[in-house]
Design a protein around this motif. Structure first.
Motif, PDB file in Angstrom:
ATOM      1  N   VAL A  29       0.858  -1.189   0.000  1.00  0.00           N
ATOM      2  CA  VAL A  29       0.000   0.000   0.000  1.00  0.00           C
ATOM      3  C   VAL A  29       0.895   1.240   0.000  1.00  0.00           C
ATOM      4  N   ALA A  30       0.366   2.339  -0.516  1.00  0.00           N
ATOM      5  CA  ALA A  30       1.206   3.519  -0.744  1.00  0.00           C
ATOM      6  C   ALA A  30       1.488   4.295   0.532  1.00  0.00           C
ATOM      7  N   ASP A  31       0.545   4.259   1.470  1.00  0.00           N
ATOM      8  CA  ASP A  31       0.743   5.040   2.696  1.00  0.00           C
ATOM      9  C   ASP A  31      -0.116   4.448   3.810  1.00  0.00           C
ATOM     10  N   ILE A  32      -0.015   5.056   4.975  1.00  0.00           N
ATOM     11  CA  ILE A  32      -0.656   4.483   6.159  1.00  0.00           C
ATOM     12  C   ILE A  32      -2.193   4.553   6.053  1.00  0.00           C
ATOM     13  N   GLY A  33      -2.688   5.585   5.376  1.00  0.00           N
ATOM     14  CA  GLY A  33      -4.133   5.690   5.168  1.00  0.00           C
ATOM     15  C   GLY A  33      -4.650   4.525   4.337  1.00  0.00           C
ATOM     16  N   GLN A  34      -3.875   4.143   3.333  1.00  0.00           N
ATOM     17  CA  GLN A  34      -4.280   2.998   2.507  1.00  0.00           C
ATOM     18  C   GLN A  34      -4.180   1.691   3.284  1.00  0.00           C
ATOM     19  N   ALA A  35      -3.260   1.642   4.238  1.00  0.00           N
ATOM     20  CA  ALA A  35      -3.164   0.445   5.084  1.00  0.00           C
ATOM     21  C   ALA A  35      -4.446   0.304   5.910  1.00  0.00           C
ATOM     22  N   ALA A  36      -4.910   1.426   6.469  1.00  0.00           N
ATOM     23  CA  ALA A  36      -6.151   1.395   7.269  1.00  0.00           C
ATOM     24  C   ALA A  36      -7.328   0.982   6.388  1.00  0.00           C
ATOM     25  N   ALA A  37      -7.357   1.500   5.159  1.00  0.00           N
ATOM     26  CA  ALA A  37      -8.446   1.146   4.239  1.00  0.00           C
ATOM     27  C   ALA A  37      -8.376  -0.343   3.889  1.00  0.00           C
ATOM     28  N   ALA A  38      -7.150  -0.858   3.740  1.00  0.00           N
ATOM     29  CA  ALA A  38      -6.975  -2.258   3.341  1.00  0.00           C
ATOM     30  C   ALA A  38      -7.495  -3.216   4.408  1.00  0.00           C
ATOM     31  N   ILE A  39      -7.355  -2.843   5.680  1.00  0.00           N
ATOM     32  CA  ILE A  39      -7.806  -3.790   6.717  1.00  0.00           C
ATOM     33  C   ILE A  39      -9.275  -3.571   7.111  1.00  0.00           C
ATOM     34  N   ARG A  40      -9.834  -2.449   6.707  1.00  0.00           N
ATOM     35  CA  ARG A  40     -11.202  -2.135   7.131  1.00  0.00           C
ATOM     36  C   ARG A  40     -12.169  -3.270   6.786  1.00  0.00           C
ATOM     37  N   ASP A  41     -12.034  -3.832   5.595  1.00  0.00           N
ATOM     38  CA  ASP A  41     -12.959  -4.886   5.166  1.00  0.00           C
ATOM     39  C   ASP A  41     -12.388  -6.284   5.344  1.00  0.00           C
ATOM     40  N   TRP A  42     -11.242  -6.371   5.983  1.00  0.00           N
ATOM     41  CA  TRP A  42     -10.636  -7.688   6.175  1.00  0.00           C
ATOM     42  C   TRP A  42     -11.507  -8.488   7.155  1.00  0.00           C
ATOM     43  N   PRO A  43     -11.891  -9.702   6.786  1.00  0.00           N
ATOM     44  CA  PRO A  43     -12.877 -10.432   7.598  1.00  0.00           C
ATOM     45  C   PRO A  43     -12.320 -11.038   8.882  1.00  0.00           C
ATOM     46  N   GLY A  44     -10.990 -11.082   9.033  1.00  0.00           N
ATOM     47  CA  GLY A  44     -10.410 -11.673  10.242  1.00  0.00           C
ATOM     48  C   GLY A  44     -10.574 -10.759  11.448  1.00  0.00           C
ATOM     49  N   ARG A  45      -9.963 -11.150  12.576  1.00  0.00           N
ATOM     50  CA  ARG A  45     -10.187 -10.410  13.820  1.00  0.00           C
ATOM     51  C   ARG A  45      -8.946  -9.645  14.293  1.00  0.00           C
ATOM     52  N   ALA A  46      -7.815 -10.353  14.416  1.00  0.00           N
ATOM     53  CA  ALA A  46      -6.686  -9.758  15.146  1.00  0.00           C
ATOM     54  C   ALA A  46      -5.609  -9.237  14.198  1.00  0.00           C
ATOM     55  N   VAL A  47      -5.283  -7.949  14.393  1.00  0.00           N
ATOM     56  CA  VAL A  47      -4.318  -7.237  13.556  1.00  0.00           C
ATOM     57  C   VAL A  47      -3.124  -6.830  14.413  1.00  0.00           C
ATOM     58  N   PHE A  48      -1.927  -7.038  13.905  1.00  0.00           N
ATOM     59  CA  PHE A  48      -0.699  -6.616  14.591  1.00  0.00           C
ATOM     60  C   PHE A  48      -0.193  -5.360  13.880  1.00  0.00           C
ATOM     61  N   LEU A  49      -0.196  -4.245  14.610  1.00  0.00           N
ATOM     62  CA  LEU A  49       0.213  -2.950  14.034  1.00  0.00           C
ATOM     63  C   LEU A  49       1.608  -2.605  14.534  1.00  0.00           C
ATOM     64  N   THR A  50       2.543  -2.440  13.608  1.00  0.00           N
ATOM     65  CA  THR A  50       3.921  -2.134  14.007  1.00  0.00           C
ATOM     66  C   THR A  50       4.408  -0.861  13.317  1.00  0.00           C
ATOM     67  N   THR A  51       3.485   0.034  13.026  1.00  0.00           N
ATOM     68  CA  THR A  51       3.830   1.199  12.204  1.00  0.00           C
ATOM     69  C   THR A  51       4.189   2.434  13.031  1.00  0.00           C
ATOM     70  N   GLY A  52       4.189   2.305  14.341  1.00  0.00           N
ATOM     71  CA  GLY A  52       4.608   3.438  15.181  1.00  0.00           C
ATOM     72  C   GLY A  52       3.433   4.172  15.800  1.00  0.00           C
TER      73      GLY A  52
END
Ligand SMILES: NC(=O)c1ccc[n+]([C@@H]2O[C@H](COP(=O)([O-])OP(=O)(O)OC[C@H]3O[C@@H](n4cnc5c(N)ncnc54)[C@H](OP(=O)(O)O)[C@@H]3O)[C@@H](O)[C@H]2O)c1
Length: 244
Positions: A110-133
């Motif tokens: 993804v091009a930037d952090i906003g696109q990362a948030a958009a990419a996971i918004r519809d992800w059907p799973g539950r647990a996300v590991f965020l290491t972006t600061g």
């Protein structure tokens, strides 16, 4: 010769150590973002310069003859200021930028952090590991569908996801440790910046071993016309070639 290293990375600390060992007059600069920073060898000053003009004035006042921008690949503001400030002061500038990680075809770029948030918004799973600061957490704050495991060096001071487990830690990490952590939290998706380097790469091995989906935030482009090297020895050689 008097060298200013713009730091905040492992490479900046390695470069400072190498130049101190060689008897070079070197000053390291840190932003002051981290409460208990790992300090480089040799003299250190902490805090912003006040933009590109402030940096140019600092270079002149301190008699700096060359600058190495060894800041993090995602620290765009200081890198732009370094280019502008060094040009105003007429001081040569080198960018020391470690390579990104070798991309795995399974990663979602993804091009930037906003696109990362958009990419996971519809992800059907539950647990996300965020290491972006910690400063990039606000874009995930509106997501109340996922459980976030957030790992930062210092506690966040802005908006955070509602369903968040916070882990304060800093690398280097091991693949075994990262695997155990992701298992413990049932992680299905990892969000990372393409920081590169060995300090935080173990999570990618662990993600691959566990079949965890990786969303990788791409690097901002380097400034056109920059002199760039990828390793500390190359930066040392560049410094040695500077006059004075
Ligand atoms: N961004 C990341 O993901 C990340 C990750 C690990 C480490 N770091 C390190 O953390 C520091 C801050 O990163 P950032 O992304 O917040 O920076 P940034 O957005 O590029 O810079 C914002 C401002 O912080 C000040 N600054 C940044 N680095 C500085 C330094 N080495 N010495 C003096 N002032 C500095 C400058 O203030 P003035 O305009 O007042 O001069 C700059 O304009 C950097 O040194 C970087 O190497 C960043």
């Amino acid at each position: 010769m008097r060298i200013l290293i713009l730091g905040g990375t492992g490479e900046a600390r390695e470069l400072a150590a190498a130049l101190v060992a060689a008897g070079t007059d070197v000053l390291s600069s840190l932003a002051g973002r981290v409460r208990d920073p790992r300090l480089p060898e040799g003299p250190v000053r902490i805090g912003g310069f006040g933009g590109a003009d402030g940096l140019a004035a600092f270079l002149e006042a301190e008699g700096i003859t060359a600058v190495v921008d060894a800041t993090h690949p995602f620290a765009v503001g200081i890198t732009c200021n370094a280019a502008a400030g060094a040009a105003v002061a007429g001081v040569p500038l080198l960018v020391l930028c470690r390579p990104g990680w070798e991309a795995d075809p399974s990663w979602q770029a993804v091009a930037d952090i906003g696109q990362a948030a958009a990419a996971i918004r519809d992800w059907p799973g539950r647990a996300v590991f965020l290491t972006t600061g910690r400063r990039d957490l606000a874009v995930f704050a509106a997501d109340d569908r996922h459980d976030f495991l957030v790992r930062t060096v210092d506690p966040p001071d802005g908006p955070v996801p509602r369903r968040m487990t916070l882990l304060l830690d800093r690398g280097p990490y091991t693949a075994e440790g990262e695997t155990a952590l992701m298992r413990e939290h049932g992680i299905g998706l990892l969000v990372s910046k393409d920081s590169g380097g060995p300090m935080t790469a173990a999570k990618l091995q662990a993600a691959q071993d566990l079949g965890v989906h990786v969303v990788m935030v791409q690097r901002p482009p380097l400034l056109e016309g920059s002199i760039v090297v990828a390793t500390v020895p190359e930066a040392v050689r560049w410094v040695e070639r500077q006059p004075g």
